[in-house]
Design an enzyme around this catalytic site. Sequence first.
Site, mmCIF file in Angstrom:
data_model
loop_
_atom_site.group_PDB
_atom_site.id
_atom_site.type_symbol
_atom_site.label_atom_id
_atom_site.label_comp_id
_atom_site.label_asym_id
_atom_site.label_seq_id
_atom_site.Cartn_x
_atom_site.Cartn_y
_atom_site.Cartn_z
ATOM 1 C CB SER A 55 -0.927 0.007 1.216
ATOM 2 O OG SER A 55 -0.169 -0.085 2.402
ATOM 3 N NE ARG A 56 1.842 2.748 5.136
ATOM 4 C CZ ARG A 56 2.644 2.809 6.177
ATOM 5 N NH1 ARG A 56 3.625 3.675 6.210
ATOM 6 N NH2 ARG A 56 2.438 2.011 7.202
ATOM 7 C CE1 TYR A 104 13.263 -3.466 9.553
ATOM 8 C CE2 TYR A 104 15.620 -3.139 9.255
ATOM 9 C CZ TYR A 104 14.327 -3.129 8.740
ATOM 10 O OH TYR A 104 14.122 -2.781 7.422
ATOM 11 C CG ASP A 118 -1.454 -8.882 11.427
ATOM 12 O OD1 ASP A 118 -0.278 -8.899 11.022
ATOM 13 O OD2 ASP A 118 -1.763 -8.756 12.640
ATOM 14 C CB ILE A 166 14.579 2.846 0.396
ATOM 15 C CG1 ILE A 166 15.513 1.644 0.130
ATOM 16 C CG2 ILE A 166 13.727 3.189 -0.833
ATOM 17 C CD1 ILE A 166 16.514 1.801 -0.984
HETATM 18 P P1 NAP Z 1 6.633 1.529 5.032
HETATM 19 O O1 NAP Z 1 6.622 2.699 4.109
HETATM 20 O O2 NAP Z 1 6.603 1.741 6.504
HETATM 21 O O3 NAP Z 1 5.418 0.546 4.604
HETATM 22 C C1 NAP Z 1 5.228 -0.642 5.286
HETATM 23 C C2 NAP Z 1 4.168 -1.459 4.584
HETATM 24 O O4 NAP Z 1 4.000 -2.697 5.303
HETATM 25 C C3 NAP Z 1 2.796 -0.793 4.569
HETATM 26 O O5 NAP Z 1 2.151 -1.113 3.360
HETATM 27 C C4 NAP Z 1 2.084 -1.446 5.751
HETATM 28 O O6 NAP Z 1 0.682 -1.496 5.608
HETATM 29 C C5 NAP Z 1 2.634 -2.854 5.662
HETATM 30 N N1 NAP Z 1 2.538 -3.604 6.910
HETATM 31 C C6 NAP Z 1 3.098 -3.337 8.113
HETATM 32 N N2 NAP Z 1 2.781 -4.285 9.018
HETATM 33 C C7 NAP Z 1 1.998 -5.184 8.375
HETATM 34 C C8 NAP Z 1 1.339 -6.383 8.767
HETATM 35 N N3 NAP Z 1 1.437 -6.875 10.012
HETATM 36 N N4 NAP Z 1 0.601 -7.060 7.833
HETATM 37 C C9 NAP Z 1 0.489 -6.583 6.561
HETATM 38 N N5 NAP Z 1 1.089 -5.444 6.139
HETATM 39 C C10 NAP Z 1 1.823 -4.764 7.039
HETATM 40 O O7 NAP Z 1 7.923 0.614 4.782
HETATM 41 P P2 NAP Z 1 9.012 0.631 3.602
HETATM 42 O O8 NAP Z 1 10.087 1.552 3.967
HETATM 43 O O9 NAP Z 1 8.355 0.725 2.288
HETATM 44 O O10 NAP Z 1 9.614 -0.855 3.813
HETATM 45 C C11 NAP Z 1 9.133 -1.972 3.105
HETATM 46 C C12 NAP Z 1 10.041 -3.160 3.414
HETATM 47 O O11 NAP Z 1 11.384 -2.836 3.043
HETATM 48 C C13 NAP Z 1 10.086 -3.534 4.895
HETATM 49 O O12 NAP Z 1 10.185 -4.928 5.038
HETATM 50 C C14 NAP Z 1 11.368 -2.877 5.362
HETATM 51 O O13 NAP Z 1 11.911 -3.537 6.489
HETATM 52 C C15 NAP Z 1 12.241 -3.024 4.136
HETATM 53 N N6 NAP Z 1 13.346 -2.074 4.084
HETATM 54 C C16 NAP Z 1 13.107 -0.734 4.056
HETATM 55 C C17 NAP Z 1 14.191 0.144 4.006
HETATM 56 C C18 NAP Z 1 14.014 1.637 3.946
HETATM 57 O O14 NAP Z 1 15.029 2.348 4.025
HETATM 58 N N7 NAP Z 1 12.837 2.166 3.801
HETATM 59 C C19 NAP Z 1 15.502 -0.361 4.008
HETATM 60 C C20 NAP Z 1 15.683 -1.723 4.045
HETATM 61 C C21 NAP Z 1 14.599 -2.572 4.081
HETATM 62 P P3 NAP Z 1 -0.287 -0.299 6.136
HETATM 63 O O15 NAP Z 1 -0.181 0.781 5.092
HETATM 64 O O16 NAP Z 1 -1.630 -0.935 6.187
HETATM 65 O O17 NAP Z 1 0.244 0.124 7.465
#
Ligand code: NAP
Length: 248
Positions: A18-19, A156, A64, A189
Amino acid sequence: MKEAGELGGQVAIVTGGSRGIGLAVAGALARAGATVAVLALDEERAAAAAAGLAGEGHAAFPCDVADPGACKRTVRTVEKTLGPVSILVNNAGITRDNILLRMRDDEWSEVVSTNLGGAFNMTRAVSRGMMKRRHGSIVNISSVIGLIGNPGQANYAASKAGLHGLTRSVARELASRGVRCNAVAPGFITTDMTAELGEEVTEELKKRIPLSRLGEPGDVADVVRFLAGPEARYITGQIIAVDGGMAM
Ligand code: NAP
């Protein structure tokens, strides 16, 4: 119409679609011709995301990923609604940062059961169908933090390092049944997850990144689309860092 593109005719599930990174992944898969099931907690946000994807037929499913029963039920509903799933992207993830001595039990368990348990729950739920059809690609979104660790992120980092073990075990177990499993390990990111870092920390971070910038969600999504698709047919069990060179 739906057959066009390298992923034409395939159904993909993107958790956390979703985001942020998940939304970019859903977009890249949809542009490549896949029909995408967007899974997230917030139903409205997931529906808006699915509605904004290129092409037709995409749908949103509240789920979830930390709940094993919900994952099983959702996969059944997705397959009834959209058809057999051949691509799974385990992207849903959360942070609950704290220094080790102050880390609460719930901060540990929420992160591990969402980031690692969620990928296990979803992988188990889709794998029977993929094995039967002898066709599938699973991509886990881990993190460079799972490779190098980070102060304040023991939960994490452990969940993401666990994903690497899950990735390699699933890759070995399902390879003979035509199912591949890889991980993408993003660096920093620009998403909601990193929005709270502040300008000073961001500038310091850039100094540690050889390509001198934070990544965009699309930088990760392009690699996921490649791993999901036919060009990656001989790649399984790999952890690919998409981090501007940070963790090399
Ligand atoms: P984000 O913007 O915080 O988005 C998180 C997404 O996960 C949202 O769509 C959220 O849904 C969903 N979510 C959270 N808990 C959930 C659950 N229990 N069941 C189903 N959906 C759930 O995160 P992001 O930065 O895009 O990160 C995405 C992935 O990349 C994660 O695994 C993160 O650890 C990894 N990552 C991110 C970075 C970074 O720098 N951003 C770096 C390395 C790895 P809702 O919208 O409904 O809350």
